[in-house]
Design an enzyme around this catalytic site. Structure first.
Site, PDB file in Angstrom:
ATOM      1  N   HIS A  18       0.837  -1.203   0.000  1.00  0.00           N
ATOM      2  CA  HIS A  18       0.000   0.000   0.000  1.00  0.00           C
ATOM      3  C   HIS A  18       0.869   1.249   0.000  1.00  0.00           C
ATOM      4  CE1 HIS A  18      -2.845  -2.894   2.226  1.00  0.00           C
ATOM      5  NE2 HIS A  18      -3.184  -2.853   0.960  1.00  0.00           N
ATOM      6  N   ASP A 114      -5.986   5.314   0.358  1.00  0.00           N
ATOM      7  CA  ASP A 114      -5.949   4.081  -0.410  1.00  0.00           C
ATOM      8  C   ASP A 114      -7.110   3.185   0.013  1.00  0.00           C
ATOM      9  OD1 ASP A 114      -5.136   2.719   1.809  1.00  0.00           O
ATOM     10  OD2 ASP A 114      -3.143   2.214   1.080  1.00  0.00           O
ATOM     11  N   ALA A 347      14.389  -7.998   0.210  1.00  0.00           N
ATOM     12  CA  ALA A 347      15.447  -7.641  -0.754  1.00  0.00           C
ATOM     13  C   ALA A 347      15.108  -6.317  -1.426  1.00  0.00           C
ATOM     14  CB  ALA A 347      15.537  -8.737  -1.813  1.00  0.00           C
ATOM     15  N   SER A 369       4.460  -5.783  -7.482  1.00  0.00           N
ATOM     16  CA  SER A 369       5.492  -6.664  -8.047  1.00  0.00           C
ATOM     17  C   SER A 369       5.240  -6.865  -9.532  1.00  0.00           C
ATOM     18  CB  SER A 369       5.489  -8.024  -7.334  1.00  0.00           C
ATOM     19  OG  SER A 369       5.857  -7.848  -5.986  1.00  0.00           O
TER      20      SER A 369
HETATM   21  N1  UDP Z   1       9.242  -5.680  -1.806  1.00  0.00           N
HETATM   22  C1  UDP Z   1      10.598  -5.425  -1.703  1.00  0.00           C
HETATM   23  N2  UDP Z   1      11.388  -6.435  -1.200  1.00  0.00           N
HETATM   24  C2  UDP Z   1      10.912  -7.649  -0.828  1.00  0.00           C
HETATM   25  C3  UDP Z   1       9.526  -7.888  -0.969  1.00  0.00           C
HETATM   26  C4  UDP Z   1       8.725  -6.888  -1.472  1.00  0.00           C
HETATM   27  O1  UDP Z   1      11.081  -4.331  -2.028  1.00  0.00           O
HETATM   28  O2  UDP Z   1      11.694  -8.484  -0.394  1.00  0.00           O
HETATM   29  C5  UDP Z   1       8.384  -4.609  -2.341  1.00  0.00           C
HETATM   30  C6  UDP Z   1       8.051  -4.874  -3.790  1.00  0.00           C
HETATM   31  O3  UDP Z   1       9.042  -4.306  -4.634  1.00  0.00           O
HETATM   32  C7  UDP Z   1       6.687  -4.226  -3.944  1.00  0.00           C
HETATM   33  C8  UDP Z   1       6.076  -4.350  -2.555  1.00  0.00           C
HETATM   34  O4  UDP Z   1       7.141  -4.595  -1.657  1.00  0.00           O
HETATM   35  O5  UDP Z   1       6.814  -2.866  -4.296  1.00  0.00           O
HETATM   36  C9  UDP Z   1       5.104  -5.492  -2.445  1.00  0.00           C
HETATM   37  O6  UDP Z   1       3.902  -5.146  -3.048  1.00  0.00           O
HETATM   38  P1  UDP Z   1       3.024  -6.180  -3.857  1.00  0.00           P
HETATM   39  O7  UDP Z   1       1.802  -5.445  -4.290  1.00  0.00           O
HETATM   40  O8  UDP Z   1       3.794  -6.808  -4.925  1.00  0.00           O
HETATM   41  O9  UDP Z   1       2.644  -7.326  -2.859  1.00  0.00           O
HETATM   42  P2  UDP Z   1       2.108  -7.352  -1.347  1.00  0.00           P
HETATM   43  O10 UDP Z   1       3.299  -7.239  -0.502  1.00  0.00           O
HETATM   44  O11 UDP Z   1       1.157  -6.214  -1.188  1.00  0.00           O
HETATM   45  O12 UDP Z   1       1.484  -8.694  -1.256  1.00  0.00           O
END
Ligand code: UDP
Length: 482
Positions: A18, A114, A347, A369
């Site tokens: 978010h 949001d 990461a 992602s």
């Molecule tokens: N993310 C990151 N490193 C990680 C895991 C996730 O930087 O190890 C970031 C990823 O780049 C994305 C966000 O966290 O911008 C995750 O958002 P997404 O909508 O993909 O999935 P959610 O975490 O909401 O299930």
């Protein structure tokens, strides 16, 4: 005193998925339209990825204001879904949001919340602010979210009990298996919260969506057509995406990025299940073997397995730690040390995906992602776990053709090592993956075009910025103290 610049206040729900698009929207409003922007976030523990990430942003042109953390332990059932927990947190933080807005020298001209912040739209009303909802996901998800609450009991039963698809006017139906868990269990708090959110979204002055015209033309048309879904949407829909984080030039001295620099072009597959996704112990073992069988280089964001919770790390994913994971098959780490890197917990994903050595992404299909993969032209293996990830995976497979996926959902059974190895080789090596690799390159181009000056997403956001500006001019024309 009246403010001289338009000022937007943005409210982000807990969770990196978010926060990241909210921050990116804030950055665009500052850089492209000269806004003042305040971002409200719920305070998180210092060790969490969110907290570390926010620290890493300094200096920033955004004014980031933490709202005190809230204790929801007595307000949510132990088995409540993530969505319910997030929604209750947002509700409990409304008094703090109200008093903070009340104490600001300059009242923001607009409030942008949001998905789970829709109850705060009432605060925007109290203070005569324009009000918008930012859907950090796609238009199809928006369509499902606002349409489901309009069903009567019998229509709902056809989905919940008879397992039929959710048929949304003018849109691709949502198969039962892809339906949000929240809609399928009336007894779970997640159901009430999602239905409420779906009803509140159209109460905004406009809905901003993290998509673009060419990505979802049919759904966007339906959302606007009063003979189709437009009768539910009621307010303008602004596709302003993709909102993805721009990546700074690489800092030398980061071991992981240094390793990536030494790998051949498009030779490494990146594996991550988002900010909260976790796998069972058996599935973790199979994934490790599958990677070995694929004989491909990899970076894997590993998390301790959880057997009964696919979103187990959502609220407390940390920022990584050193040490070798003990839950992987015996010898895996030493056998793969020359071809792979394991990153515990978290990461720098945006940086990794933008690196030219990355050739594929095994992803849970969270929308951020997904977009990060598309804007970098990286093909994916779809491995959805929960929430709208199933819808995203279906859209990526059937509409956009940029992923491979297993025949059965990973949430239904454990995917075996051979199948995993084959999927990895399909996007990385095999000829049959060509189409997918080409298609994602086309989408990369389409995404970048949508954001360019004069194109669709640029124009949509400019429209919103103009409306907020007009709101400011209106305020200025009012007698002082009115
Ligand atoms: N993310 C990151 N490193 C990680 C895991 C996730 O930087 O190890 C970031 C990823 O780049 C994305 C966000 O966290 O911008 C995750 O958002 P997404 O909508 O993909 O999935 P959610 O975490 O909401 O299930």
């Amino acid at each position: 005193m009246q403010p001289t610049k338009p000022h937007a206040a943005l409210l982000a729900s807990p969770g990196m998925g978010h926060l990241i698009p909210v921050l990116e929207l804030g950055n665009r409003l500052v850089s492209n339209y000269g806004f003042n922007v305040t971002i409200f976030v719920l305070q998180a523990d210092d060790s969490t990825a969110q907290s570390q990430f926010l620290k890493s942003l300094h200096p920033t042109l955004l004014n980031i204001v933490s709202l005190p953390s809230v204790d929801i332990s007595s307000l949510v059932a132990p088995d409540a879904q993530v969505a319910a927990k997030v929604a209750v947190m947002m509700r409990e933080s409304l008094p703090a949001l109200r008093s903070t807005i009340n104490s600001m020298n300059f009242r923001p001209t607009a409030l942008i919340v949001d998905l789970f912040g829709t109850e705060a739209l009432a605060i925007a009303n109290e203070y005569d602010m324009l009000k918008y909802v930012l859907i950090a996901s796609n238009a199809w998800f928006l369509a499902a979210t606002i349409f489901f609450p309009t069903l009567n009991r019998k229509e709902e039963d056809e989905i919940i009990k008879q397992k039929q698809a959710l048929k949304i006017p003018g849109c691709k139906p949502v198969r039962f298996d892809d339906t949000l868990e929240a809609f399928l269990d009336r007894k779970n708090q997640g159901y009430d919260e999602y239905v409420r959110v779906g009803l509140e979204i159209p109460m905004a002055d406009g809905i901003l969506v993290n998509t673009w015209e060419d990505l979802e033309p049919t759904t966007l048309k339906a959302l606007r057509d009063s003979k189709l879904l437009g009768r539910v949407t009621r307010v303008p829909v602004y596709p302003i995406g993709p909102l993805t984080r721009s990546v700074k030039p690489q800092v030398l001295g980061n071991q992981l990025m240094d390793w990536l620099n030494m790998q051949p072009l498009q030779s490494v597959i990146y594996i991550s299940f988002g900010s909260g996704g976790t796998l069972s112990a058996n599935q973790t073992t199979e994934l490790a073997w599958g990677l070995e069988l694929s004989k491909q280089r990899f970076i894997w964001v590993v998390r301790p397995p959880m057997d009964d919770d696919v979103s187990g790390a959502f609220f407390d994913v940390g920022n990584g730690h050193d040490g070798t994971p003990t839950y992987l098959p015996d010898g895996f780490v030493s056998r793969t040390k020359n071809v792979g890197r394991l990153v515990p917990m978290w990461a720098p994903q945006a940086e990794i995906l933008s690196h030219s050595s990355i050739g594929g992404f095994l992803s849970h299909c969270g929308w951020n992602s997904t977009l990060e993969s598309i804007v970098n032209g990286v093909p994916m293996i779809a491995w959805p776990l929960f929430s709208e990830q199933h819808m995203n995976a279906t859209m990526l497979t059937e509409e956009l053709g940029v992923v491979v996926r297993s025949e059965e959902l990973p949430s239904k059974r454990i995917l075996g090592r051979e199948e995993i190895g084959k999927m990895v080789r399909k996007i990385m090596v095999y000829k049959e993956g060509h189409g997918i690799r080409n298609r994602v390159k086309e989408l990369k181009y389409s995404a970048s075009k949508a954001l360019s000056i004069g194109d669709s997403s640029f124009n949509s956001l400019s429209q919103v910025a103009n409306d907020v500006n007009s709101g400011l001019q209106f305020l200025k024309s009012m007698p002082q103290g009115a």
